[in-house]
Scaffold this motif. Structure first.
Motif, PDB file in Angstrom:
ATOM      1  N   VAL A 132       0.848  -1.191   0.000  1.00 13.44           N
ATOM      2  CA  VAL A 132       0.000   0.000   0.000  1.00 13.44           C
ATOM      3  C   VAL A 132       0.884   1.241   0.000  1.00 13.44           C
ATOM      4  O   VAL A 132       2.055   1.196   0.390  1.00 13.44           O
ATOM      5  CB  VAL A 132      -0.954   0.040   1.216  1.00 13.44           C
ATOM      6  CG1 VAL A 132      -1.946  -1.110   1.174  1.00 13.44           C
ATOM      7  CG2 VAL A 132      -0.163   0.022   2.516  1.00 13.44           C
ATOM      8  N   ALA A 133       0.294   2.348  -0.443  1.00 16.07           N
ATOM      9  CA  ALA A 133       1.005   3.624  -0.451  1.00 16.07           C
ATOM     10  C   ALA A 133       0.063   4.709   0.045  1.00 16.07           C
ATOM     11  O   ALA A 133      -1.124   4.712  -0.289  1.00 16.07           O
ATOM     12  CB  ALA A 133       1.515   3.954  -1.846  1.00 16.07           C
ATOM     13  N   ALA A 134       0.590   5.614   0.838  1.00 17.09           N
ATOM     14  CA  ALA A 134      -0.184   6.743   1.360  1.00 17.09           C
ATOM     15  C   ALA A 134       0.274   8.027   0.696  1.00 17.09           C
ATOM     16  O   ALA A 134       1.478   8.282   0.571  1.00 17.09           O
ATOM     17  CB  ALA A 134      -0.030   6.841   2.869  1.00 17.09           C
ATOM     18  N   VAL A 135      -0.689   8.833   0.288  1.00 20.64           N
ATOM     19  CA  VAL A 135      -0.432  10.155  -0.274  1.00 20.64           C
ATOM     20  C   VAL A 135      -1.031  11.176   0.685  1.00 20.64           C
ATOM     21  O   VAL A 135      -2.204  11.072   1.054  1.00 20.64           O
ATOM     22  CB  VAL A 135      -1.068  10.305  -1.674  1.00 20.64           C
ATOM     23  CG1 VAL A 135      -0.946  11.746  -2.166  1.00 20.64           C
ATOM     24  CG2 VAL A 135      -0.428   9.335  -2.652  1.00 20.64           C
ATOM     25  N   GLY A 185     -16.675  12.528  -8.016  1.00 24.80           N
ATOM     26  CA  GLY A 185     -15.823  11.561  -8.695  1.00 24.80           C
ATOM     27  C   GLY A 185     -14.554  11.218  -7.956  1.00 24.80           C
ATOM     28  O   GLY A 185     -14.033  10.106  -8.075  1.00 24.80           O
ATOM     29  N   HIS A 186     -14.010  12.187  -7.180  1.00 26.20           N
ATOM     30  CA  HIS A 186     -12.783  11.913  -6.427  1.00 26.20           C
ATOM     31  C   HIS A 186     -13.006  10.739  -5.465  1.00 26.20           C
ATOM     32  O   HIS A 186     -12.191   9.802  -5.414  1.00 26.20           O
ATOM     33  CB  HIS A 186     -12.373  13.169  -5.655  1.00 26.20           C
ATOM     34  CG  HIS A 186     -10.981  13.131  -5.110  1.00 26.20           C
ATOM     35  ND1 HIS A 186      -9.960  13.900  -5.594  1.00 26.20           N
ATOM     36  CD2 HIS A 186     -10.436  12.400  -4.106  1.00 26.20           C
ATOM     37  CE1 HIS A 186      -8.851  13.653  -4.910  1.00 26.20           C
ATOM     38  NE2 HIS A 186      -9.123  12.753  -3.991  1.00 26.20           N
ATOM     39  N   PHE A 187     -14.105  10.793  -4.725  1.00 24.82           N
ATOM     40  CA  PHE A 187     -14.438   9.686  -3.823  1.00 24.82           C
ATOM     41  C   PHE A 187     -14.650   8.390  -4.595  1.00 24.82           C
ATOM     42  O   PHE A 187     -14.151   7.328  -4.213  1.00 24.82           O
ATOM     43  CB  PHE A 187     -15.699  10.021  -3.018  1.00 24.82           C
ATOM     44  CG  PHE A 187     -15.428  10.755  -1.745  1.00 24.82           C
ATOM     45  CD1 PHE A 187     -15.251  10.080  -0.550  1.00 24.82           C
ATOM     46  CD2 PHE A 187     -15.335  12.131  -1.721  1.00 24.82           C
ATOM     47  CE1 PHE A 187     -15.001  10.737   0.637  1.00 24.82           C
ATOM     48  CE2 PHE A 187     -15.081  12.813  -0.559  1.00 24.82           C
ATOM     49  CZ  PHE A 187     -14.911  12.119   0.628  1.00 24.82           C
ATOM     50  N   GLU A 188     -15.404   8.462  -5.654  1.00 24.78           N
ATOM     51  CA  GLU A 188     -15.758   7.263  -6.406  1.00 24.78           C
ATOM     52  C   GLU A 188     -14.529   6.582  -6.993  1.00 24.78           C
ATOM     53  O   GLU A 188     -14.406   5.350  -6.952  1.00 24.78           O
ATOM     54  CB  GLU A 188     -16.751   7.630  -7.502  1.00 24.78           C
ATOM     55  CG  GLU A 188     -18.097   8.101  -6.956  1.00 24.78           C
ATOM     56  CD  GLU A 188     -18.925   8.838  -7.994  1.00 24.78           C
ATOM     57  OE1 GLU A 188     -18.475   8.921  -9.173  1.00 24.78           O
ATOM     58  OE2 GLU A 188     -20.004   9.364  -7.646  1.00 24.78           O
ATOM     59  N   ALA A 215     -11.035   2.042  -6.465  1.00 26.19           N
ATOM     60  CA  ALA A 215      -9.718   1.427  -6.628  1.00 26.19           C
ATOM     61  C   ALA A 215      -9.251   0.719  -5.353  1.00 26.19           C
ATOM     62  O   ALA A 215      -8.112   0.255  -5.284  1.00 26.19           O
ATOM     63  CB  ALA A 215      -8.700   2.501  -7.019  1.00 26.19           C
ATOM     64  N   GLY A 216     -10.127   0.650  -4.340  1.00 31.84           N
ATOM     65  CA  GLY A 216      -9.780  -0.026  -3.095  1.00 31.84           C
ATOM     66  C   GLY A 216      -9.081   0.850  -2.084  1.00 31.84           C
ATOM     67  O   GLY A 216      -8.488   0.350  -1.123  1.00 31.84           O
ATOM     68  N   GLY A 217      -9.156   2.187  -2.266  1.00 32.57           N
ATOM     69  CA  GLY A 217      -8.483   3.092  -1.355  1.00 32.57           C
ATOM     70  C   GLY A 217      -9.428   3.778  -0.388  1.00 32.57           C
ATOM     71  O   GLY A 217     -10.643   3.598  -0.430  1.00 32.57           O
ATOM     72  N   HIS A 232      -0.419  -0.346  -6.702  1.00 35.07           N
ATOM     73  CA  HIS A 232      -0.558  -0.183  -8.148  1.00 35.07           C
ATOM     74  C   HIS A 232      -1.524   0.942  -8.529  1.00 35.07           C
ATOM     75  O   HIS A 232      -1.653   1.277  -9.707  1.00 35.07           O
ATOM     76  CB  HIS A 232      -1.002  -1.498  -8.801  1.00 35.07           C
ATOM     77  CG  HIS A 232      -2.389  -1.929  -8.443  1.00 35.07           C
ATOM     78  ND1 HIS A 232      -2.694  -2.517  -7.238  1.00 35.07           N
ATOM     79  CD2 HIS A 232      -3.562  -1.849  -9.127  1.00 35.07           C
ATOM     80  CE1 HIS A 232      -3.986  -2.784  -7.192  1.00 35.07           C
ATOM     81  NE2 HIS A 232      -4.540  -2.389  -8.328  1.00 35.07           N
ATOM     82  N   GLN A 233      -2.182   1.549  -7.518  1.00 38.60           N
ATOM     83  CA  GLN A 233      -3.088   2.662  -7.785  1.00 38.60           C
ATOM     84  C   GLN A 233      -2.512   4.006  -7.311  1.00 38.60           C
ATOM     85  O   GLN A 233      -3.230   5.011  -7.281  1.00 38.60           O
ATOM     86  CB  GLN A 233      -4.432   2.416  -7.092  1.00 38.60           C
ATOM     87  CG  GLN A 233      -5.191   1.189  -7.593  1.00 38.60           C
ATOM     88  CD  GLN A 233      -5.786   1.415  -8.976  1.00 38.60           C
ATOM     89  OE1 GLN A 233      -5.620   2.475  -9.586  1.00 38.60           O
ATOM     90  NE2 GLN A 233      -6.503   0.414  -9.481  1.00 38.60           N
TER      91      GLN A 233
END
Length: 461
Positions: A39-42, A79-82, A87-89, A109-110
């Motif tokens: 996983v990656a956090a932004v 759309g940001h939420f969707e 994508a599983g985030g 990968h997302q």
């Protein structure tokens, strides 16, 4: 790559590292690799909070946090939420006195998707910002204020104590939620000007933490953020300095439909980022951090005059920090008895200082809390941004626990004696409305914990 690349030396706690880079437009980028989970956090911190607001436009920073989820040039509506959740985030945003942040945690990968989404709204939100989205989110924020502040027991305690502790005209005098009147007064042009001033790459720090390839991540950051222009119109926040001691006890009594009497107080403490602030944190942990604390043992266990007693710290960098005392009384107990016992414990602690056992327990508790903040990629990304924005160096997040453990008993005693005094606090006393006035009903359905004091105003989309 056309960016000013200034990688920091490896630093950290427990093998954690961080490197910092800067794009040509001023965006600071902090990377921290952690391949334990895929996983990656932004995390994106903008250097703007309620301390930047002016009289008559309180709550604008928090309102704008909500507007950032209302669509941009390429991502309309929600759309940001969707896209993130599809994508599983997971994602959200919060506003405080000193910053506004946005964050996503994604499968590795997302990661590119999350970076593109944050860049798209940084660069193009004004394209989609209109009266409809403005009015929609104005109503959401007003309803949030009703639900979290105005219509819950003790809900306005944070707002009232902040207003007492920081004088009129001080940049921290009002809380991030803002007033109903100012929320109504905010115009679409106010919001647009706010965005132009503060939502620029040279006013932001982006951290990416987790299972990442640093070279590829930097390439994506440059691709999506690199063309967003800088903006130089930001004014520095108003000076938040104050004398170390208030000089008198400020006091307000509130008669409301609350479950029990309560004593709350805010003590003026040293600025965050100082050794004295760390010493104050240790002192408050000994005095009120959990069920092994001195105040809990005295008021809840021994005297049985309270059902809950806590003493915590709100760290602030641009103004004096605050020590928050919160005591809910047992049935029929007078607040004066609670206050006398609190003052007795604080005076004894200031005179005698902490024992070796109390120091060990408090520092172990704070060490666990700090390591918890670094243990997940999302919270580590947040801390890296915090130390970059507020103190100029993200690596300080990785060594914060070492500084807390270096504090001595003498320093703890000194800060307690200097600051935990009756003439250095704002006091709020809650008195329940008499039973005959309420017919014995608690319409709220909320318990005594509903009025916990929070620093941040979270976006509840």
């Amino acid at each position: 790559m056309p960016m000013g690349h200034t990688a920091t030396a490896q630093a950290g706690s427990g093998g954690l590292t961080a490197t910092e880079h800067r794009l040509a437009n001023g965006l600071r980028v902090v990377l921290s690799e952690d391949h334990l989970t895929p996983v990656a956090a932004v995390c994106l911190w903008y250097d703007v909070g309620s301390r930047h607001e002016v009289k008559g436009r309180t709550g604008l920073a928090h309102l704008f946090e909500h507007l950032m989820f209302q669509g941009s040039a390429n991502v309309p509506g929600t759309g940001h939420f969707e896209l993130v959740q599809g994508a599983g985030g997971s994602l959200n945003g919060t506003t405080s006195f000193e910053r506004t942040n946005y964050f996503e945690t994604m499968p590795t990968h997302q990661l590119e998707l999350a970076l593109w989404l944050e860049a798209d709204r940084m660069g193009s939100l004004l394209t989609a910002l209109d009266e409809e989205s403005m009015e929609n989110q104005r109503n959401v924020v007003k309803n949030e204020r009703r639900q979290r502040y105005d219509n819950v027991p003790y809900g306005t305690a944070f707002e009232k104590l902040t207003a007492l502790a920081y004088p009129e005209g001080h940049p921290y005098h009002h809380t991030p939620i803002g007033s109903m009147e100012d929320l109504d007064a905010a115009s679409l042009e106010d919001a647009r000007q706010f965005f132009r001033t503060y939502y620029a790459p040279n006013n932001a720090v982006l951290s990416v933490v987790g299972d990442i390839d640093p070279e590829q991540t930097l390439a994506w950051v440059e691709k999506y953020f690199g063309t967003i222009p800088a903006h130089d119109g930001k004014q520095p926040p108003r000076d938040g300095t104050l004398p170390e001691i208030i000089g008198e006890q400020l006091r307000e009594e509130v008669v409301e439909n609350v479950p029990s009497r309560a004593l709350m107080a805010a003590y003026r403490l040293p600025h965050d980022g100082t050794r004295e602030c760390d010493a104050a944190d240790v002192a408050l942990t000994i005095l009120g951090g959990g069920e092994s604390s001195l105040l809990h043992n005295r008021l809840v266990r021994r005297d049985q005059t309270a059902v809950a007693a806590g003493f915590g710290m709100m760290r602030l960098a641009g103004a004096p920090s605050l020590g928050w005392l919160d005591v809910k009384t047992s049935s029929g107990v007078d607040v004066a008895a609670i206050e006398a016992a609190v003052d007795e414990e604080l005076a004894r602690f200031a005179a005698e200082g902490p024992t070796a056992e109390e120091m060990e327990r408090a520092q172990a508790q704070l060490e666990r809390e700090w390591l918890d903040r670094l243990s997940t990629v999302a919270s580590r990304a947040d801390q890296l941004c915090r130390f970059a924005v507020l103190f100029g160096d993200p690596r300080l997040a990785l060594t914060a626990v070492e500084r807390v453990l270096d504090i001595t008993a003498e320093e703890v005693q000194a800060v307690a004696a200097a600051r935990l005094r009756p003439d250095n606090r704002a006091v709020l006393v809650y008195e329940p409305i008499a039973a005959e006035e309420t017919d014995g009903d608690d319409e709220s359905g909320q318990g005594a914990e509903s009025g916990e004091i929070h620093e941040n105003e979270g976006a509840e989309q």
